[in-house]
Design a protein around this motif. Structure first.
Motif, mmCIF file in Angstrom:
data_model
loop_
_atom_site.group_PDB
_atom_site.id
_atom_site.type_symbol
_atom_site.label_atom_id
_atom_site.label_comp_id
_atom_site.label_asym_id
_atom_site.label_seq_id
_atom_site.Cartn_x
_atom_site.Cartn_y
_atom_site.Cartn_z
ATOM 1 N N GLY A 168 39.980 42.365 36.844
ATOM 2 C CA GLY A 168 38.767 41.724 37.350
ATOM 3 C C GLY A 168 38.039 40.469 35.991
ATOM 4 O O GLY A 168 37.551 39.679 36.153
ATOM 5 N N LYS A 169 38.931 41.237 34.522
ATOM 6 C CA LYS A 169 38.773 39.959 33.586
ATOM 7 C C LYS A 169 39.342 38.777 34.253
ATOM 8 O O LYS A 169 38.537 37.611 33.684
ATOM 9 C CB LYS A 169 38.843 40.784 32.388
ATOM 10 N N GLU A 170 40.517 38.973 34.443
ATOM 11 C CA GLU A 170 41.386 37.418 34.842
ATOM 12 C C GLU A 170 40.070 36.795 36.035
ATOM 13 O O GLU A 170 39.867 36.066 35.940
ATOM 14 C CB GLU A 170 42.870 37.397 34.849
ATOM 15 N N GLY A 171 39.544 37.652 36.768
ATOM 16 C CA GLY A 171 39.210 36.430 38.007
ATOM 17 C C GLY A 171 38.062 35.817 37.205
ATOM 18 O O GLY A 171 37.344 35.184 37.950
ATOM 19 N N LEU A 172 37.389 36.656 36.679
ATOM 20 C CA LEU A 172 36.003 36.669 35.757
ATOM 21 C C LEU A 172 36.224 35.479 35.115
ATOM 22 O O LEU A 172 35.792 33.883 35.248
ATOM 23 C CB LEU A 172 35.543 37.608 35.109
ATOM 24 N N GLU A 173 37.046 35.443 34.241
ATOM 25 C CA GLU A 173 37.297 34.001 33.528
ATOM 26 C C GLU A 173 37.744 32.489 33.897
ATOM 27 O O GLU A 173 37.578 31.553 33.849
ATOM 28 C CB GLU A 173 38.408 33.969 32.491
#
Length: 217
Positions: A168-173
Motif C-alpha cells: 500500500g505504501k508503494e502504491g501511495l508513493e
C-alpha cells in the motif's frame, strides 16, 4: 491457518484508532488535498469520524457487520466530497462476509481477507476506477492483492498484513508520478505530478492501523 481469530474488540479498536487518526492527521491530509483537490479531505474525515465517535458505545453492541455498517452509514451521511461515499461504502460492505456472526463472535483470518476484498471491490465499483488513476485504489488494490498472495503462500496473518501495508505504501508513493484521471485533480493534468493523492495517503494510514492492532498469534 483458520485458528487465528480476530475478535470483535479488534475491529472496534481499529475504528477508535481511525477516529484519532482523523483528528491527528487532519491538517496533513488537508495539505495534500489543497495541492490537487478541494482542500477538504482532512476536514471531511474529521467530521465523519467525530460522528462515529459520538455513537461508538451504542454501535459496538452490534455484531461486526452491523457495527461497520453503522460506521459506513455515518460517513456517507456526514462526509462531503468523494471520500464520504468511498470510505462510507467500504465500511458498509466490509462486514458482509461475516454478517451471520453473533454479537460476540470474532472472525478467522480467511474471513478477514474476504472482508478486505469486499471493501476494496465496492470502492472500485462505486468510484468506477482502478489502479493508475491517482486515487485511494492505488493504495488499496495492491495492498489487498499482496495480503491474499502472502497469506495463501503460507505467511502468518500478521506477516501477510505487513506485506499488504508495504504494498500500500508503494502504491501511495506511485501516485506522485500519475496524471489524475478521476476527481478534482483531473483538471490539473500534468500539474498534479509530484503530489501524493490524499485518499491514497489516508488509506495507507488506515491499513497501518489494521496491521498494528493485530495480535501476533
Amino acid at each position: 491457518m483458520s485458528e487465528y481469530i480476530l475478535d470483535k474488540q479488534y475491529f472496534v479498536n481499529v475504528i477508535k484508532d481511525l477516529i484519532k487518526l482523523a483528528e491527528d492527521r487532519k491538517e496533513y491530509f488537508t495539505e495534500l488535498d489543497s495541492a490537487i483537490g478541494d482542500g477538504d479531505h482532512g476536514m471531511n474525515l474529521s467530521i465523519g469520524f467525530r460522528e462515529v465517535e459520538k455513537n461508538l458505545d451504542e454501535w459496538q453492541k452490534e455484531n461486526i457487520n452491523g457495527f461497520y455498517k453503522k460506521v459506513g452509514t455515518a460517513l456517507l451521511d456526514k462526509v462531503g466530497g468523494s471520500s464520504g461515499p468511498l470510505y462510507g461504502s467500504f465500511f458498509m460492505k466490509f462486514g458482509l462476509p461475516v454478517k451471520t456472526k453473533g454479537p460476540d463472535e470474532g472472525v478467522t483470518f480467511d474471513e478477514f481477507v474476504e472482508m478486505m476484498e469486499t471493501g476494496v471491490k465496492i470502492i472500485e465499483k462505486r468510484g468506477k476506477s482502478t489502479t493508475g488513476e491517482k486515487t485511494m485504489l492505488d493504495t488499496l488494490r495492491p495492498a489487498q492483492d499482496a495480503l491474499r498472495a502472502a497469506y495463501e503462500a503460507g505467511d502468518s496473518p500478521k506477516e501477510a498484513m505487513a506485506k499488504a501495508v508495504e504494498a500500500g505504501k508503494e502504491g501511495l508513493e506511485s501516485t506522485r508520478n500519475i496524471v489524475a484521471t478521476k476527481g478534482r485533480a483531473m483538471r490539473l493534468g500534468e500539474r498534479a505530478i509530484g503530489h501524493l493523492d490524499p485518499g491514497a495517503a489516508s488509506s495507507a494510514e488506515m491499513l497501518e492501523i489494521f496491521y498494528k492492532n493485530m495480535p501476533d498469534a
